[in-house]
Design a protein around this motif. Structure first.
Motif, mmCIF file in Angstrom:
data_model
loop_
_atom_site.group_PDB
_atom_site.id
_atom_site.type_symbol
_atom_site.label_atom_id
_atom_site.label_comp_id
_atom_site.label_asym_id
_atom_site.label_seq_id
_atom_site.Cartn_x
_atom_site.Cartn_y
_atom_site.Cartn_z
ATOM 1 N N HIS A 23 0.608 -1.164 0.177
ATOM 2 C CA HIS A 23 -0.171 0.067 0.135
ATOM 3 C C HIS A 23 0.711 1.315 -0.139
ATOM 4 O O HIS A 23 1.837 1.157 0.520
ATOM 5 C CB HIS A 23 -0.893 -0.031 1.242
ATOM 6 N N MET A 24 0.465 2.264 -0.695
ATOM 7 C CA MET A 24 1.038 3.589 -0.532
ATOM 8 C C MET A 24 -0.068 4.720 -0.786
ATOM 9 O O MET A 24 -0.646 4.566 -1.910
ATOM 10 C CB MET A 24 1.895 3.599 -1.710
ATOM 11 N N ALA A 25 -0.181 5.555 0.009
ATOM 12 C CA ALA A 25 -0.983 6.642 -0.305
ATOM 13 C C ALA A 25 -0.582 8.030 0.498
ATOM 14 O O ALA A 25 -0.189 7.924 1.610
ATOM 15 C CB ALA A 25 -2.552 6.186 0.252
ATOM 16 N N GLY A 34 6.634 15.272 -2.638
ATOM 17 C CA GLY A 34 7.814 14.639 -2.537
ATOM 18 C C GLY A 34 7.368 13.316 -1.585
ATOM 19 O O GLY A 34 8.424 12.939 -1.144
ATOM 20 N N ILE A 35 6.171 13.533 -0.939
ATOM 21 C CA ILE A 35 6.109 12.574 0.250
ATOM 22 C C ILE A 35 6.056 11.301 0.108
ATOM 23 O O ILE A 35 6.801 10.380 0.623
ATOM 24 C CB ILE A 35 4.821 13.078 1.004
ATOM 25 N N ALA A 36 5.378 10.830 -0.975
ATOM 26 C CA ALA A 36 5.436 9.553 -1.339
ATOM 27 C C ALA A 36 6.727 8.902 -1.812
ATOM 28 O O ALA A 36 7.140 7.799 -1.518
ATOM 29 C CB ALA A 36 4.435 9.197 -2.621
ATOM 30 N N SER A 37 7.529 9.859 -2.562
ATOM 31 C CA SER A 37 8.910 9.371 -2.921
ATOM 32 C C SER A 37 9.700 9.036 -1.779
ATOM 33 O O SER A 37 10.626 8.260 -1.684
ATOM 34 C CB SER A 37 9.588 10.749 -3.775
ATOM 35 N N LEU A 57 5.052 -4.290 -7.193
ATOM 36 C CA LEU A 57 3.522 -3.853 -6.638
ATOM 37 C C LEU A 57 2.694 -4.118 -7.728
ATOM 38 O O LEU A 57 2.922 -4.368 -8.874
ATOM 39 C CB LEU A 57 3.734 -2.419 -6.196
ATOM 40 N N LEU A 58 1.448 -3.774 -7.577
ATOM 41 C CA LEU A 58 0.405 -3.743 -8.417
ATOM 42 C C LEU A 58 -0.407 -2.604 -8.216
ATOM 43 O O LEU A 58 -0.508 -1.961 -7.173
ATOM 44 C CB LEU A 58 -0.790 -4.989 -7.854
ATOM 45 N N VAL A 59 -0.725 -2.167 -9.373
ATOM 46 C CA VAL A 59 -1.664 -1.030 -9.694
ATOM 47 C C VAL A 59 -2.472 -1.187 -10.616
ATOM 48 O O VAL A 59 -2.169 -1.592 -11.588
ATOM 49 C CB VAL A 59 -0.412 0.459 -9.811
ATOM 50 N N TYR A 62 -5.994 1.798 -14.790
ATOM 51 C CA TYR A 62 -6.632 3.202 -14.999
ATOM 52 C C TYR A 62 -6.008 4.236 -13.769
ATOM 53 O O TYR A 62 -6.596 5.336 -13.789
ATOM 54 C CB TYR A 62 -8.192 3.052 -14.577
ATOM 55 N N ASN A 63 -5.274 3.670 -13.000
ATOM 56 C CA ASN A 63 -4.968 4.882 -11.831
ATOM 57 C C ASN A 63 -3.648 5.629 -12.634
ATOM 58 O O ASN A 63 -2.452 5.170 -12.259
ATOM 59 C CB ASN A 63 -4.247 4.069 -10.784
ATOM 60 N N GLU A 64 -4.040 6.615 -13.086
ATOM 61 C CA GLU A 64 -2.967 7.451 -13.891
ATOM 62 C C GLU A 64 -2.192 7.822 -13.187
ATOM 63 O O GLU A 64 -0.679 7.888 -13.288
ATOM 64 C CB GLU A 64 -3.793 8.419 -14.695
ATOM 65 N N ALA A 65 -2.499 8.631 -11.745
ATOM 66 C CA ALA A 65 -1.449 9.104 -11.062
ATOM 67 C C ALA A 65 -0.610 8.173 -10.358
ATOM 68 O O ALA A 65 0.668 8.318 -10.314
ATOM 69 C CB ALA A 65 -2.237 9.804 -9.897
ATOM 70 N N GLY A 66 -1.096 7.094 -9.888
ATOM 71 C CA GLY A 66 -0.489 5.897 -9.503
ATOM 72 C C GLY A 66 0.738 5.474 -10.335
ATOM 73 O O GLY A 66 1.939 5.425 -10.092
ATOM 74 N N ASN A 67 0.371 5.331 -11.568
ATOM 75 C CA ASN A 67 1.108 4.633 -12.686
ATOM 76 C C ASN A 67 2.157 5.924 -12.985
ATOM 77 O O ASN A 67 3.347 5.446 -13.351
ATOM 78 C CB ASN A 67 0.462 4.245 -14.003
ATOM 79 N N PHE A 69 3.274 7.890 -10.944
ATOM 80 C CA PHE A 69 4.068 7.980 -9.899
ATOM 81 C C PHE A 69 5.201 6.814 -9.896
ATOM 82 O O PHE A 69 6.412 6.811 -9.908
ATOM 83 C CB PHE A 69 3.482 7.719 -8.461
ATOM 84 N N TRP A 70 4.508 5.632 -10.266
ATOM 85 C CA TRP A 70 5.873 4.433 -9.970
ATOM 86 C C TRP A 70 6.739 4.555 -11.275
ATOM 87 O O TRP A 70 7.915 4.204 -11.190
ATOM 88 C CB TRP A 70 4.747 3.098 -10.177
ATOM 89 N N GLU A 71 6.325 4.870 -12.456
ATOM 90 C CA GLU A 71 6.876 5.244 -13.646
ATOM 91 C C GLU A 71 7.984 6.033 -13.304
ATOM 92 O O GLU A 71 9.420 5.778 -13.510
ATOM 93 C CB GLU A 71 6.040 5.609 -14.857
ATOM 94 N N SER A 72 7.875 7.346 -12.771
ATOM 95 C CA SER A 72 8.654 8.197 -12.365
ATOM 96 C C SER A 72 9.682 7.780 -11.486
ATOM 97 O O SER A 72 10.977 8.251 -11.222
ATOM 98 C CB SER A 72 8.209 9.561 -11.698
ATOM 99 N N ARG A 73 9.358 6.617 -10.424
ATOM 100 C CA ARG A 73 10.382 6.009 -9.615
ATOM 101 C C ARG A 73 11.101 4.954 -10.216
ATOM 102 O O ARG A 73 11.692 4.127 -9.390
ATOM 103 C CB ARG A 73 9.712 5.813 -8.357
#
Ligand SMILES: CC(C)(COP(=O)(O)OP(=O)(O)OC[C@H]1O[C@@H](n2cnc3c(N)ncnc32)[C@H](O)[C@@H]1OP(=O)(O)O)[C@@H](O)C(=O)NCCC(=O)NCCS
Length: 96
Positions: A23-25, A34-37, A57-59, A62-67, A69-73
């Motif tokens: 989980h991450m939120a 930058g909090i999640a990072s 992880l799984l995302v 349709y979760n554009e923000a989530g994807n 974020f993970w892509e950027s990381r």
């Protein structure tokens, strides 16, 4: 934490081989700071310290923000896996 308020959470663990981010939120009003990072850096460092060298992880697609974020990381998407699950007892669906 912001005062008494929890503004971001991450839950990760490992099975001795691979790390998993369960989980991450971050609360809506505190996003893009930058909090999640920061939480992720700590979780990954903790996994590394335990000898784990890969995390997943799984995302939802349709979760554009989530994807984004993970892509950027640096978490790349895989197309060689099929996600499977099975309902054991009827439950209220949770989509996040
Ligand atoms: C995904 C989530 C945890 C990101 O938290 P955050 O604290 O805003 O993330 P960060 O500020 O560390 O963002 C780091 C980078 O990720 C990318 N990113 C994050 N949110 C983004 C968005 N909404 N759109 C596009 N890119 C985004 C950006 O590259 C960002 O860097 P930048 O702000 O310098 O452009 C947050 O949006 C959230 O809680 N979403 C709801 C729950 C969720 O989807 N969790 C993940 C599911 S597995």
């Amino acid at each position: 934490m912001k005062g008494e308020d929890v503004i971001g959470v991450i839950l990760s663990g490992h099975d001795g081989r691979r790390g998993f981010i369960h989980h991450m939120a971050v609360s809506k009003e505190c996003r893009r700071q930058g909090i999640a990072s920061n939480l992720l850096d700590h979780a990954l460092a903790a996994l590394e310290a335990e000898g784990i060298n890969k995390a997943a992880l799984l995302v939802f697609n349709y979760n554009e923000a989530g994807n984004a974020f993970w892509e950027s990381r640096g978490f790349s998407a895989r197309d060689d896996l099929t996600y499977r699950n099975k309902v054991l007892t009827e439950m209220v669906r949770i989509d996040t």
